[in-house]
Design a protein around this motif. Structure first.
Motif, PDB file in Angstrom:
ATOM      1  N   ASN A   2      13.240 -39.616  14.055  1.00 16.74           N
ATOM      2  CA  ASN A   2      11.786 -39.713  13.933  1.00 16.74           C
ATOM      3  C   ASN A   2      11.157 -40.327  15.166  1.00 16.74           C
ATOM      4  OD1 ASN A   2      11.636 -38.535  11.447  1.00 16.74           O
ATOM      5  ND2 ASN A   2      11.607 -40.444  10.313  1.00 16.74           N
ATOM      6  N   ASN A   3      11.868 -41.249  15.807  1.00 15.81           N
ATOM      7  CA  ASN A   3      11.308 -41.904  16.982  1.00 15.81           C
ATOM      8  C   ASN A   3      11.097 -40.928  18.129  1.00 15.81           C
ATOM      9  OD1 ASN A   3      11.099 -44.596  15.947  1.00 15.81           O
ATOM     10  ND2 ASN A   3      13.316 -44.530  15.860  1.00 15.81           N
ATOM     11  N   PHE A   4      11.981 -39.950  18.272  1.00 16.71           N
ATOM     12  CA  PHE A   4      11.779 -38.940  19.303  1.00 16.71           C
ATOM     13  C   PHE A   4      10.664 -37.977  18.912  1.00 16.71           C
ATOM     14  CE2 PHE A   4      15.922 -40.522  20.612  1.00 16.71           C
ATOM     15  CZ  PHE A   4      15.694 -40.685  21.961  1.00 16.71           C
ATOM     16  N   VAL A   5      10.467 -37.750  17.625  1.00 17.55           N
ATOM     17  CA  VAL A   5       9.323 -36.960  17.168  1.00 17.55           C
ATOM     18  C   VAL A   5       8.027 -37.702  17.483  1.00 17.55           C
ATOM     19  CG1 VAL A   5       8.150 -35.991  15.137  1.00 17.55           C
ATOM     20  CG2 VAL A   5      10.629 -35.749  15.388  1.00 17.55           C
ATOM     21  N   PHE A   6       8.012 -39.008  17.206  1.00 16.58           N
ATOM     22  CA  PHE A   6       6.839 -39.818  17.544  1.00 16.58           C
ATOM     23  C   PHE A   6       6.581 -39.790  19.055  1.00 16.58           C
ATOM     24  CE2 PHE A   6       7.690 -42.668  13.637  1.00 16.58           C
ATOM     25  CZ  PHE A   6       6.933 -41.825  12.824  1.00 16.58           C
ATOM     26  N   LEU A   7       7.645 -39.846  19.837  1.00 19.94           N
ATOM     27  CA  LEU A   7       7.493 -39.806  21.288  1.00 19.94           C
ATOM     28  C   LEU A   7       6.930 -38.457  21.731  1.00 19.94           C
ATOM     29  CD1 LEU A   7       7.797 -41.247  23.967  1.00 19.94           C
ATOM     30  CD2 LEU A   7      10.206 -40.559  23.996  1.00 19.94           C
ATOM     31  N   LEU A   8       7.390 -37.387  21.144  1.00 21.88           N
ATOM     32  CA  LEU A   8       6.864 -36.057  21.463  1.00 21.88           C
ATOM     33  C   LEU A   8       5.380 -35.954  21.094  1.00 21.88           C
ATOM     34  CD1 LEU A   8       7.390 -33.208  22.517  1.00 21.88           C
ATOM     35  CD2 LEU A   8       8.089 -32.579  20.195  1.00 21.88           C
ATOM     36  N   ILE A   9       5.010 -36.498  19.943  1.00 24.68           N
ATOM     37  CA  ILE A   9       3.595 -36.508  19.542  1.00 24.68           C
ATOM     38  C   ILE A   9       2.775 -37.317  20.548  1.00 24.68           C
ATOM     39  CG2 ILE A   9       1.956 -37.292  17.782  1.00 24.68           C
ATOM     40  CD1 ILE A   9       4.176 -36.663  15.699  1.00 24.68           C
ATOM     41  N   TYR A  45      -0.587 -45.245  20.159  1.00 23.94           N
ATOM     42  CA  TYR A  45      -0.107 -45.594  18.816  1.00 23.94           C
ATOM     43  C   TYR A  45       1.292 -45.019  18.597  1.00 23.94           C
ATOM     44  CZ  TYR A  45       0.589 -45.531  13.809  1.00 23.94           C
ATOM     45  OH  TYR A  45       1.133 -45.675  12.564  1.00 23.94           O
ATOM     46  N   PHE A  46       1.454 -43.723  18.870  1.00 22.93           N
ATOM     47  CA  PHE A  46       2.759 -43.103  18.640  1.00 22.93           C
ATOM     48  C   PHE A  46       3.811 -43.619  19.619  1.00 22.93           C
ATOM     49  CE2 PHE A  46       0.190 -40.078  16.215  1.00 22.93           C
ATOM     50  CZ  PHE A  46       0.952 -40.036  15.054  1.00 22.93           C
ATOM     51  N   LEU A  47       3.404 -43.943  20.852  1.00 21.49           N
ATOM     52  CA  LEU A  47       4.349 -44.568  21.779  1.00 21.49           C
ATOM     53  C   LEU A  47       4.799 -45.919  21.228  1.00 21.49           C
ATOM     54  CD1 LEU A  47       5.855 -44.578  24.483  1.00 21.49           C
ATOM     55  CD2 LEU A  47       3.811 -45.631  25.493  1.00 21.49           C
ATOM     56  N   SER A  48       3.884 -46.671  20.656  1.00 15.84           N
ATOM     57  CA  SER A  48       4.250 -47.980  20.105  1.00 15.84           C
ATOM     58  C   SER A  48       5.255 -47.840  18.964  1.00 15.84           C
ATOM     59  CB  SER A  48       3.006 -48.738  19.631  1.00 15.84           C
ATOM     60  OG  SER A  48       2.506 -48.223  18.422  1.00 15.84           O
ATOM     61  N   LEU A  49       5.158 -46.773  18.188  1.00 15.14           N
ATOM     62  CA  LEU A  49       6.131 -46.558  17.107  1.00 15.14           C
ATOM     63  C   LEU A  49       7.527 -46.297  17.657  1.00 15.14           C
ATOM     64  CD1 LEU A  49       4.090 -44.311  14.620  1.00 15.14           C
ATOM     65  CD2 LEU A  49       4.461 -46.793  14.527  1.00 15.14           C
ATOM     66  N   THR A  50       7.604 -45.601  18.784  1.00 12.32           N
ATOM     67  CA  THR A  50       8.925 -45.321  19.359  1.00 12.32           C
ATOM     68  C   THR A  50       9.588 -46.583  19.892  1.00 12.32           C
ATOM     69  OG1 THR A  50       8.169 -44.859  21.612  1.00 12.32           O
ATOM     70  CG2 THR A  50       8.129 -43.034  20.067  1.00 12.32           C
ATOM     71  N   LEU A  51       8.759 -47.545  20.290  1.00 13.95           N
ATOM     72  CA  LEU A  51       9.317 -48.755  20.898  1.00 13.95           C
ATOM     73  C   LEU A  51      10.021 -49.659  19.896  1.00 13.95           C
ATOM     74  CD1 LEU A  51       6.494 -49.627  23.443  1.00 13.95           C
ATOM     75  CD2 LEU A  51       8.593 -48.310  23.810  1.00 13.95           C
ATOM     76  N   LYS A  52       9.958 -49.309  18.617  1.00 17.90           N
ATOM     77  CA  LYS A  52      10.704 -50.075  17.612  1.00 17.90           C
ATOM     78  C   LYS A  52      12.206 -49.887  17.791  1.00 17.90           C
ATOM     79  CE  LYS A  52       7.083 -50.084  14.123  1.00 17.90           C
ATOM     80  NZ  LYS A  52       6.699 -49.718  12.756  1.00 17.90           N
ATOM     81  N   GLY A  57      11.710 -48.973  28.746  1.00  9.43           N
ATOM     82  CA  GLY A  57      11.892 -48.242  29.999  1.00  9.43           C
ATOM     83  C   GLY A  57      12.231 -46.781  29.775  1.00  9.43           C
ATOM     84  N   ILE A  58      13.092 -46.533  28.808  1.00  8.70           N
ATOM     85  CA  ILE A  58      13.493 -45.155  28.495  1.00  8.70           C
ATOM     86  C   ILE A  58      12.323 -44.401  27.870  1.00  8.70           C
ATOM     87  CG2 ILE A  58      15.086 -43.744  27.144  1.00  8.70           C
ATOM     88  CD1 ILE A  58      16.328 -45.390  29.511  1.00  8.70           C
ATOM     89  N   ALA A  59      11.640 -45.026  26.921  1.00  2.00           N
ATOM     90  CA  ALA A  59      10.503 -44.371  26.267  1.00  2.00           C
ATOM     91  C   ALA A  59       9.410 -44.051  27.282  1.00  2.00           C
ATOM     92  CB  ALA A  59       9.944 -45.261  25.156  1.00  2.00           C
ATOM     93  N   TYR A  60       9.109 -45.010  28.151  1.00  7.39           N
ATOM     94  CA  TYR A  60       8.031 -44.790  29.109  1.00  7.39           C
ATOM     95  C   TYR A  60       8.426 -43.756  30.155  1.00  7.39           C
ATOM     96  CZ  TYR A  60       4.007 -45.592  32.003  1.00  7.39           C
ATOM     97  OH  TYR A  60       2.847 -45.398  32.714  1.00  7.39           O
ATOM     98  N   ALA A  61       9.666 -43.783  30.607  1.00  3.72           N
ATOM     99  CA  ALA A  61      10.128 -42.783  31.576  1.00  3.72           C
ATOM    100  C   ALA A  61      10.044 -41.386  30.986  1.00  3.72           C
ATOM    101  CB  ALA A  61      11.561 -43.097  32.010  1.00  3.72           C
ATOM    102  N   THR A  62      10.439 -41.256  29.726  1.00  5.85           N
ATOM    103  CA  THR A  62      10.377 -39.958  29.054  1.00  5.85           C
ATOM    104  C   THR A  62       8.931 -39.531  28.854  1.00  5.85           C
ATOM    105  OG1 THR A  62      12.459 -40.456  27.936  1.00  5.85           O
ATOM    106  CG2 THR A  62      11.120 -38.690  27.009  1.00  5.85           C
TER     107      THR A  62
END
Length: 110
Positions: A2-9, A45-52, A57-62
């Motif tokens: 789900n976190n990668f789905v949130f990141l895609l959103i 908002y959705f980026l913040s959900l992925t950071l859980k 660094g990985i989330a922001y780079a992606t």
């Protein structure tokens, strides 16, 4: 997963907001300005959900890498902004970097 789905959103919302930002014409056009503000708010908002679970660094780079590629594609196919060979190679390298970080590196959230 789900976190990668949130990141895609988040990436899609950011690309939509950035595209609307161009149409907002310095925030002088109401509808694109509203889309810009809502899009960026949703993206964060959705980026913040992925950071859980995904390291920042990985989330922001992606997020930023794929956002760059998506915006460049929108510019190419919808806004008449043409990419030359060097631009295409650069975008391919960004995609390769995102793939390496997420699929090969041990720093990612696998």
């Amino acid at each position: 997963m789900n976190n990668f789905v949130f990141l895609l959103i988040a990436i899609i919302c950011e690309a939509a907001a950035t595209t609307a930002l161009k149409a907002a014409d310095g925030f002088t056009q109401l509808v694109p300005s509203i889309i810009t503000v809502i899009g960026y708010a949703a993206a964060f908002y959705f980026l913040s959900l992925t950071l859980k679970t995904i390291p920042v660094g990985i989330a922001y780079a992606t997020w930023s890498g794929l956002g760059i590629v998506l915006i460049a594609g929108i510019g190419q196919f919808f806004l008449g902004q043409k990419l030359d060979l060097a631009g295409i190679i650069g975008l391919a390298l960004i995609i390769a970097g995102v793939l390496v970080v997420n699929l090969v590196s041990k720093t990612g959230a696998h």
